[in-house]
Motif scaffolding. Sequence first.
Motif, PDB file in Angstrom:
ATOM      1  N   GLY A  84      -7.508 -24.927  10.361  1.00 55.36           N
ATOM      2  CA  GLY A  84      -8.474 -24.439  11.617  1.00 55.36           C
ATOM      3  C   GLY A  84      -7.440 -23.325  12.585  1.00 55.36           C
ATOM      4  O   GLY A  84      -7.762 -22.274  13.004  1.00 55.36           O
TER       5      GLY A  84
ATOM      6  N   TRP B  14     -13.666 -22.430  13.108  1.00 55.23           N
ATOM      7  CA  TRP B  14     -14.318 -23.940  13.572  1.00 55.23           C
ATOM      8  C   TRP B  14     -14.949 -24.459  12.595  1.00 55.23           C
ATOM      9  O   TRP B  14     -15.332 -25.476  12.710  1.00 55.23           O
ATOM     10  CB  TRP B  14     -15.367 -23.260  14.546  1.00 55.23           C
ATOM     11  CG  TRP B  14     -14.726 -22.831  16.001  1.00 55.23           C
ATOM     12  CD1 TRP B  14     -14.156 -21.782  16.309  1.00 55.23           C
ATOM     13  CD2 TRP B  14     -14.144 -24.013  16.834  1.00 55.23           C
ATOM     14  NE1 TRP B  14     -13.400 -22.035  17.753  1.00 55.23           N
ATOM     15  CE2 TRP B  14     -13.561 -23.333  17.949  1.00 55.23           C
ATOM     16  CE3 TRP B  14     -14.491 -25.346  16.771  1.00 55.23           C
ATOM     17  CZ2 TRP B  14     -13.048 -23.906  19.023  1.00 55.23           C
ATOM     18  CZ3 TRP B  14     -13.995 -26.045  18.208  1.00 55.23           C
ATOM     19  CH2 TRP B  14     -13.324 -25.368  19.094  1.00 55.23           C
TER      20      TRP B  14
ATOM     21  N   LEU C 145     -21.474 -21.486  12.694  1.00 58.41           N
ATOM     22  CA  LEU C 145     -20.085 -21.404  13.211  1.00 58.41           C
ATOM     23  C   LEU C 145     -19.141 -20.144  13.076  1.00 58.41           C
ATOM     24  O   LEU C 145     -18.472 -19.554  14.022  1.00 58.41           O
ATOM     25  CB  LEU C 145     -19.184 -22.492  12.864  1.00 58.41           C
ATOM     26  CG  LEU C 145     -19.754 -23.924  13.171  1.00 58.41           C
ATOM     27  CD1 LEU C 145     -19.143 -24.944  12.545  1.00 58.41           C
ATOM     28  CD2 LEU C 145     -19.525 -24.165  14.930  1.00 58.41           C
TER      29      LEU C 145
END
Length: 510
Positions: free
Chosen positions: A90, A163, A155
């Motif tokens: 991420g 995310w 997302l």
Amino acid sequence: MRQNRWFALAVLAASMLMVILDGSIVTVAMPVMQRDLGFTPEGLTWVINAYLIAFGSLLLLAGRLGDLLGRKRVLLAGTGLFVAASVLAGLATGPGLLIAARFLQGVGSAMTGAVSLGILVTLFPDQRERARAIGVFSFTGAAGASLGQVLGGVLTDALSWHWIFLINVPIGAAALALAVPYLPGDRGLGLRAGADVLGALSVTAGLMAGIYAVVQTSGNRLVTVGVAVLLLAGFVARQATAKTPLMPLRVLRSRQVTAANALQILFIGAMFSFQILIALYMQRVLHYTALQTGLAMLPAALMIAAVSLGVSARLVRRFGERTVLIAGLVLLAAALGLLARLPADAAYVTDLLPSMLLIAGAGLVLPAITGLGMSAARPDDAGLASGLFNTTQQLGAAIGVAVLSTVAAARTTARLTEGAADPAALTDGYRLAFTIGAALLAVSIAGAVFLLRPAQPPAAPHASAPAAAPAAAEPPAAAEPATESIPTPPATAGSRSATVPTPAQSVTMP
């Protein structure tokens, strides 16, 4: 105590939800990741392949480690590693870090998936309760695949692609917090029982080299292929001589097991190409957003879940696994056959939705081919057969989809060289890949017909032979609860723990 068992089931389901969610959530975000991080088409392949290779290659070793060190310990370590790798993915700011994080995610997934069902089986010794628990566990997998495609689009559009990995952190943290008090502990056999680390390393490196050879665009491909062949040949030789092999070769003596695994490679390769390439077609040709792509693919996921959990059990009981397998493959071949005629300006309802609905055939194929792959194994070979089954699933995903997506990229490049517009060139590439996928499924149908022929009934006694004395009548045996329709994840080879087939993809981006 009974209540604690269902809390433990929730922990196992949450752990596997992460793994399955991660397999499907990446699909719709890949074009955005390619643009933001500057991936080359070949480099983007490894966002998927790095995860897939680590996961598929380490399942056998991870299951064995579960037996040696204790399944709870391995699950906790695997979940923790997966969460940490998700944070790295991420926060990635370049291709190298993201690929490395994806490889670590694959390692964590292998550790988690290899022991989850083994823990579940010990929690629910009663057959009826076990069937119910496995049903909940399997439904979590189907829901994770459906949720991942939609959630990935939401997302990516609302926040960013980062995310899709960070969403694993709260799920994993909750699973770890509940796992410590609620999962049963086990001591394991101890490391003295042995684990074939050399075999695991050779098969991992061999698969990695083999898949790289498929997608390789520079350098000498023959050298890479030669390295892969040598490593995999070394793995086979090792399994023939090791005291505690990951995959003892005697499991291959069963024609039923061998045929089911061979057919699975073709089926998985064709269908994961569908999942990847149809998402790319919708985004690159039809200009769907990530969210629109996820919603467009949702009917396929829902149909698979509904069929696998709703009707496959009754169909298998009535018609048998072989017939259900063939019927499912026919539906899938029809789905890809329709996609082979896609125009560059397709309408969703008329051109895409029919194939999405026909993908329901996967809900018939998965439980049927799992039952066929396991039914012919002797009781002492069941773990070996299931370990092989899960490994060939990952191998089919990696090699099959890499080949089809590379073919699509090559056709697109050729059409662009001829002066075709981008939408037409991309569509031609995807259509060729879908055509080859339909052909692979047609070969699977033929293989199911001829290689999985039902056993011949025993010959009638000769007319001159004296009739046997009638035996005393016995009451009919009570029917066992039918559980073969639930795609029970197979146990790892050389282990009583179990692995869970999870969605995994491999792709070369045109």
